[in-house]
Design a protein around this motif. Structure first.
Motif, mmCIF file in Angstrom:
data_model
loop_
_atom_site.group_PDB
_atom_site.id
_atom_site.type_symbol
_atom_site.label_atom_id
_atom_site.label_comp_id
_atom_site.label_asym_id
_atom_site.label_seq_id
_atom_site.Cartn_x
_atom_site.Cartn_y
_atom_site.Cartn_z
ATOM 1 N N LEU A 136 29.101 45.785 2.207
ATOM 2 C CA LEU A 136 29.778 45.633 3.490
ATOM 3 C C LEU A 136 31.200 45.098 3.356
ATOM 4 O O LEU A 136 32.010 45.250 4.279
ATOM 5 C CB LEU A 136 28.964 44.698 4.398
ATOM 6 N N LEU A 137 31.497 44.433 2.241
ATOM 7 C CA LEU A 137 32.845 43.894 2.062
ATOM 8 C C LEU A 137 33.845 45.023 1.841
ATOM 9 O O LEU A 137 33.547 46.030 1.199
ATOM 10 C CB LEU A 137 32.875 42.939 0.862
ATOM 11 N N GLN A 162 31.145 44.564 10.211
ATOM 12 C CA GLN A 162 30.791 44.486 8.798
ATOM 13 C C GLN A 162 31.152 43.146 8.169
ATOM 14 O O GLN A 162 30.377 42.601 7.377
ATOM 15 C CB GLN A 162 31.474 45.619 8.038
ATOM 16 N N ALA A 163 32.312 42.609 8.484
ATOM 17 C CA ALA A 163 32.724 41.350 7.851
ATOM 18 C C ALA A 163 31.782 40.199 8.220
ATOM 19 O O ALA A 163 31.306 39.479 7.334
ATOM 20 C CB ALA A 163 34.166 41.027 8.222
ATOM 21 N N PRO A 164 31.495 39.977 9.531
ATOM 22 C CA PRO A 164 30.523 38.919 9.845
ATOM 23 C C PRO A 164 29.142 39.177 9.250
ATOM 24 O O PRO A 164 28.447 38.251 8.840
ATOM 25 C CB PRO A 164 30.474 38.947 11.378
ATOM 26 N N ALA A 165 28.750 40.454 9.190
ATOM 27 C CA ALA A 165 27.450 40.790 8.602
ATOM 28 C C ALA A 165 27.425 40.424 7.128
ATOM 29 O O ALA A 165 26.430 39.876 6.620
ATOM 30 C CB ALA A 165 27.158 42.269 8.792
ATOM 31 N N ALA A 166 28.511 40.722 6.404
ATOM 32 C CA ALA A 166 28.578 40.388 4.986
ATOM 33 C C ALA A 166 28.457 38.885 4.777
ATOM 34 O O ALA A 166 27.768 38.421 3.859
ATOM 35 C CB ALA A 166 29.883 40.904 4.380
ATOM 36 N N GLN A 167 29.135 38.116 5.636
ATOM 37 C CA GLN A 167 29.050 36.653 5.526
ATOM 38 C C GLN A 167 27.612 36.176 5.709
ATOM 39 O O GLN A 167 27.118 35.332 4.955
ATOM 40 C CB GLN A 167 29.956 36.007 6.567
ATOM 41 N N ARG A 168 26.914 36.740 6.702
ATOM 42 C CA ARG A 168 25.530 36.325 6.953
ATOM 43 C C ARG A 168 24.596 36.748 5.809
ATOM 44 O O ARG A 168 23.689 36.017 5.455
ATOM 45 C CB ARG A 168 25.032 36.919 8.266
ATOM 46 N N TYR A 169 24.833 37.929 5.253
ATOM 47 C CA TYR A 169 24.009 38.351 4.112
ATOM 48 C C TYR A 169 24.207 37.402 2.934
ATOM 49 O O TYR A 169 23.256 37.092 2.206
ATOM 50 C CB TYR A 169 24.342 39.779 3.702
ATOM 51 N N GLY A 170 25.444 36.951 2.735
ATOM 52 C CA GLY A 170 25.690 35.980 1.669
ATOM 53 C C GLY A 170 24.945 34.681 1.907
ATOM 54 O O GLY A 170 24.365 34.098 0.983
ATOM 55 N N THR A 230 18.106 38.598 9.383
ATOM 56 C CA THR A 230 17.901 39.440 10.576
ATOM 57 C C THR A 230 19.187 39.561 11.373
ATOM 58 O O THR A 230 19.563 40.652 11.829
ATOM 59 C CB THR A 230 16.791 38.849 11.442
ATOM 60 N N ILE A 231 19.878 38.436 11.549
ATOM 61 C CA ILE A 231 21.146 38.449 12.284
ATOM 62 C C ILE A 231 22.164 39.318 11.556
ATOM 63 O O ILE A 231 22.896 40.105 12.177
ATOM 64 C CB ILE A 231 21.669 37.007 12.449
ATOM 65 N N ALA A 232 22.199 39.208 10.220
ATOM 66 C CA ALA A 232 23.126 40.023 9.433
ATOM 67 C C ALA A 232 22.856 41.506 9.641
ATOM 68 O O ALA A 232 23.786 42.309 9.790
ATOM 69 C CB ALA A 232 23.010 39.656 7.961
ATOM 70 N N GLY A 233 21.573 41.876 9.660
ATOM 71 C CA GLY A 233 21.226 43.272 9.864
ATOM 72 C C GLY A 233 21.687 43.787 11.222
ATOM 73 O O GLY A 233 22.178 44.916 11.337
ATOM 74 N N HIS A 234 21.520 42.977 12.259
ATOM 75 C CA HIS A 234 21.974 43.396 13.589
ATOM 76 C C HIS A 234 23.497 43.532 13.636
ATOM 77 O O HIS A 234 24.024 44.480 14.241
ATOM 78 C CB HIS A 234 21.504 42.375 14.633
#
Length: 926
Positions: free
Chosen positions: A548-549, A515-523, A504-508
């Motif tokens: 996102l990377l 994009q970079a922090p989102a990619a890390q959270r999705y991983g 959920t955090i990655a999506g937000h």
């Protein structure tokens, strides 16, 4: 007994009275047949070539028809807002017929706009005024004729009998009957020519063409002339009306032919009345005859209100009328459908003589489109503060918390930091938010939950499906991004450490533009899903991370592709995994990291080994080993040695395989890698088994099992159970073997689909030897399915071998032979010496049981090939089994003397292995 036949009032098709709806146009039979006052079950079918000229009273009833679609005519609603258009069409066509010339009227509009109703009313009035002969057809959405609507037009002209409605061979007979009904007006020669060409045009006779309609399209003139002549025969007797509903569904070829027919009949008293979703069909007529093109506009608000009131028998509220307007876009047919859907779903309530819509019922019982439309209606009545609260809630997600909404409100409208009184100011903001949320709950937008995820907060969910989507659409892009980032910050603090919130955090973060922090959270979310063996979810999250990377973030892409490919292997998706590892190889090479190149090559080599492409596997694995040694990566060296050892084992090179696995085991122990050590021990155990050292193999397997339990590795534990099961089977202990395989399946299920496939196959083999044929068939079928999905030719060969033996038990010789031949072909493809020997042994058994096909090897040859292979590679267990099987077949054939030395060698091997099969051999030799 023949059932009565009636004619569909919408498209004119003849239908059986026990059908709930027309098979051509889909119209439901819950309404009165226009022009008869009767239900279709008792209304007589009209003759196709004399359907026109109903009495004037019937025409008046038909003018009360309403809209196109199933069952709408039952309302008896007048043609609201269509009277002027109806008069215009009627006058245009009537004037043309009075002057004995052709004309066309094309009515076009969106679905539900009332095209069919206007056509029906115009046709009824025109027939009453001119006594025209009427031919009607409707092209349904499923029309697939290559020349539509020409074939159906021929069918309508030919007429239909009461018993040959669905008999395509009846069309020539009906054409002939129709021509004879015209009497002396047609010469015998003309009649024969027209009859033959109409048969070709309709596709029912006369031409052997590679594709339907090819002959007609290649040389259309004589066929169109014949159809035009047929209609002239009717036009000579009086005016003709042709109704074409759904003409927009006609093929390009059909439109071309229809235009040719229109030109040929331009001087005849023939009216074309057309309904279409698009206006482009008018070009078929405009070049040849005067054409009136009319669009059916949406209803005015007053007309729509009258329509809804007539449908619901009470006036609608403003909200209800607005909702139906949004759903139907003002088209009467859609409006009736929407009103009925709301009423049947019990989403309406009647109070004080007015029909209201129940918002909660809409959310529970109807689709997202209806709920979203209702949200749009109710949104207009909210205050700015309530709208802002709903927008923040929509950004936050399907579940929202009051404290989070306060945080998003502050992010949207930053204010000055308060001078002290932080607690009271926060409570004031929180109470104001809760007050608004309470109002939104009472209005039916939100529902408060009894429990909450975060202590000290109140939790809410959206009450209506589609509401969140609608509200998000009201936000500007920059505002939405700012709110998403605020939601991510709040959840990072509040949900830290809680399972399930990382995604959920990655999506937000992604929606907020980071994009970079989102990619890390999705991983991180993908890793969590992988640990829980939620592989489908993990694949989607790894792919989202890759999206996102940045394209030049090679380290990040390397890690994501490695993890994605590994999960895809566990799921058995070998093609997808290969693509992931090849992308990983490209990124590793671009980055200049030989260690990562080696990892990618190792992964690709394992995939090739699983598919049976041993040459490619050996090439990639040898290259990987050299790179690992060059980098000094001892873990990688151990893994590559294990992979090469497994490949050498499959090639029957047991000495080289043992050397690789011993070196790998020494490295694993030096690195204190319990999991890797367990794998190496399992491989060495299988080599001991091949040499007939079953006790030593069991000891190594038990040691591997202890190490696997220490490392909590399900995959290694499942493999250990498989080896123990194989060893128990070799000893003849079927009950213990089945227990080990079943325990292994529990460990492998969802974690290792490849091992699951082999365990199912082995369990199925034990079961058919135990006489449990139904269970064996089920497990072997599932194993074969998994092997096919993973493109594992070795596993496919094993499952086919066991399926052949099961077929022998089931006394199905032809099926056994087919499976055995396929197993032999697979073994030859992959070059696995053990598999080839097993396949020849099986073929010998099957041919001894089912007979030898002409020109094929005799059973003796097959058995001796298997025995030679097992001697050459040194596989003592399979050698003993092949000798036993061959000797048993020889005894059954009465060749006892030939069987004695063969069974004697088998007895010696089984005795040394400690197998229970030794006793069976002694009994044969006694």
């Amino acid at each position: 007994m023949l059932r009565p036949v009636v004619r569909c009032p919408m498209c004119g098709e003849a239908v059986w009275t026990d059908r709930p709806k027309c098979e051509v146009c889909g119209a439901a039979f819950g309404f009165v047949v226009p022009g008869t006052g009767l239900h279709p079950a008792v209304a007589p079918a009209r003759d196709t070539h004399s359907t026109g000229a109903p009495p004037a009273a019937e025409v008046r009833e038909e003018q009360e028809a309403t809209t196109e679609g199933s069952g709408r005519s039952s309302l008896g609603i007048p043609l609201l807002g269509r009277r002027a258009l109806l008069d215009r069409v009627q006058a245009h066509l009537q004037q043309a017929l009075a002057a004995r010339r052709s004309a066309a009227a094309v009515l076009h509009g969106a679905p539900g706009s009332g095209k069919s109703a206007v056509v029906a009313a115009a046709a009824g009035a025109l027939v009453a005024a001119t006594r025209a002969t009427r031919f009607e057809l409707r092209l349904p959405p499923t029309a697939r004729e290559p020349l539509a609507p020409i074939e159906r037009l021929v069918d309508r002209w030919a007429g239909e009998g009461m018993t040959d409605r669905h008999d395509p061979t009846s069309l020539p007979r009906r054409i002939s009957r129709r021509l004879h009904e015209l009497g002396t007006a047609v010469s015998a020669a003309d009649m024969a020519e027209v009859e033959g060409r109409l048969g070709v045009l309709s596709g029912s006779r006369g031409v052997e063409a590679p594709a339907p309609g090819e002959e007609v399209l290649r040389r259309p003139t004589p066929y169109l002339d014949a159809l035009a002549a047929a209609f002239r025969y009717d036009a000579d007797r009086g005016p003709v009306l042709v109704i074409l509903d759904g003409l927009d569904r006609a093929t390009d070829e059909g439109r071309f032919l229809l235009a040719g027919l229109v030109r040929r009949l331009a001087d005849q008293p023939l009216a074309w009345l057309v309904a279409s979703r698009t206006p482009d069909v008018s070009t078929i007529f405009t070049a040849a005859v005067p054409t009136e093109t009319c669009e059916l506009e949406p209803l005015a608000e007053a007309d729509l209100a009258t329509l809804v009131q007539t449908c619901l028998r009470l006036p609608p509220s403003r909200d209800l009328l607005s909702l139906i307007q949004r759903l139907s876009h003002g088209h009467p047919g859609r409006a009736i459908d929407a009103a009925r859907s709301l009423e049947q779903s019990k989403a309406l309530r009647r109070e004080h003589g007015i029909v209201h819509v129940d918002a909660a019922a809409v959310g529970e019982r109807l689709g997202a489109e209806t709920a979203e439309a209702l949200a749009g209606v109710q949104w207009e009545g909210l205050s700015p503060a309530e709208r802002a609260t709903l927008q923040a809630a929509a950004v936050l997600g399907e579940v929202v918390w009051d404290e989070a909404l306060v945080a998003l409100e502050r992010a949207r409208r930053p204010g000055a930091l308060p001078d002290g009184r932080f607690e009271s100011r926060h409570l004031e903001d929180l109470e104001a938010m809760r007050s608004r949320l309470g109002g939104l709950c009472r209005a039916g937008f939100l529902v408060r939950q009894e429990e909450t995820e975060f202590p000290g907060t109140q939790e809410y969910v959206f009450a209506l499906d589609g509401l969140r989507t609608f509200v998000l659409g009201t936000l500007a892009g920059d505002t939405r991004a700012r709110l998403h980032l605020a939601a991510a910050r709040w959840l990072e603090v509040r949900a830290g450490g809680k399972t399930g919130f990382v995604e959920t955090i990655a999506g937000h973060l992604a929606a907020g533009g980071l994009q970079a922090p989102a990619a890390q959270r999705y991983g991180e979310a993908a890793d969590e899903a992988r640990r829980r063996t939620l592989y489908e979810r993990a694949v989607g999250l790894y792919k989202r991370k890759l999206e996102l990377l940045e394209a030049d973030d090679h380290p990040g892409r390397l890690a994501a592709l490695h993890d994605l490919g590994t999960v895809q292997v566990a799921m058995g998706r070998t093609d997808a995994a290969e693509e992931s590892f090849r992308q990983m190889l490209r990124s590793a090479w671009t980055l200049g990291t030989p260690g990562k190149v080696a990892v990618a090559l190792s992964k690709l080599g394992r995939l090739s080994r699983g598919r049976g492409d041993y040459a490619a596997a050996l090439r990639d694995l040898d290259e990987a080993l050299r790179l690992f040694r060059q980098c000094g990566d001892q873990v990688g060296v151990a893994a590559a040695l294990a992979d090469i050892g497994s490949l050498r084992f499959l090639l029957g090179q047991y000495a080289e395989a043992r050397r690789c696995h011993r070196e790998a085991l020494a490295l694993r122990r030096e690195l204190e890698d319990d999991r890797g050590s367990a794998l190496a021990l399992l491989h060495l155990a299988m080599l001991d088994r091949a040499e007939g050292l079953l006790d030593r193999a069991a000891a190594k397997t038990q040691e591997a099992l202890r190490l696997g339990e220490n490392s909590a590795a399900k995959e290694e534990l499942a493999q250990a159970m498989n080896v123990l099961g194989v060893l128990a089977f070799d000893r003849g202990d079927l009950q213990s073997a089945a227990g080990y395989f079943q325990e292994g399946l529990k460990l492998a299920a969802g974690a290792d689909r490849r091992m699951e496939c082999y365990l199912l196959n082995n369990l199925g083999e034990v079961q058919f030897w135990s006489g449990q044929l139904d269970d064996a068939a089920r497990n072997l079928g599932r194993a074969m399915e998994l092997a096919g999905e993973q493109e594992d030719r070795r596993a496919l060969g094993e499952t086919h071998r066991n399926a052949a033996r099961l077929s022998i038990w089931q006394r199905r010789p032809e099926r056994a032979a087919a499976y055995a031949d396929r197993a032999l072909a697979l073994a030859r493809q992959i070059g696995n010496e053990e598999s080839l020997g097993l396949a020849w042994e099986l073929v010998g058994e099957v041919r001894a049981f089912a007979g030898t096909p002409a020109g094929a090897e005799e059973p003796d040859v097959c058995f001796r090939r298997a025995i030679d292979i097992f001697r050459r590679i040194g596989h003592q267990v399979e050698l003993a089994r092949a000798l036993y099987s061959y000797g048993h077949v020889l005894r059954v054939q009465g060749r006892t003397a030939d069987a004695q030395p063969i069974l004697g060698e088998a007895l010696d091997l089984f005795t040394r292995q400690g197998s229970a099969l030794a006793e069976r051999v002694r009994q044969l030799l006694a």
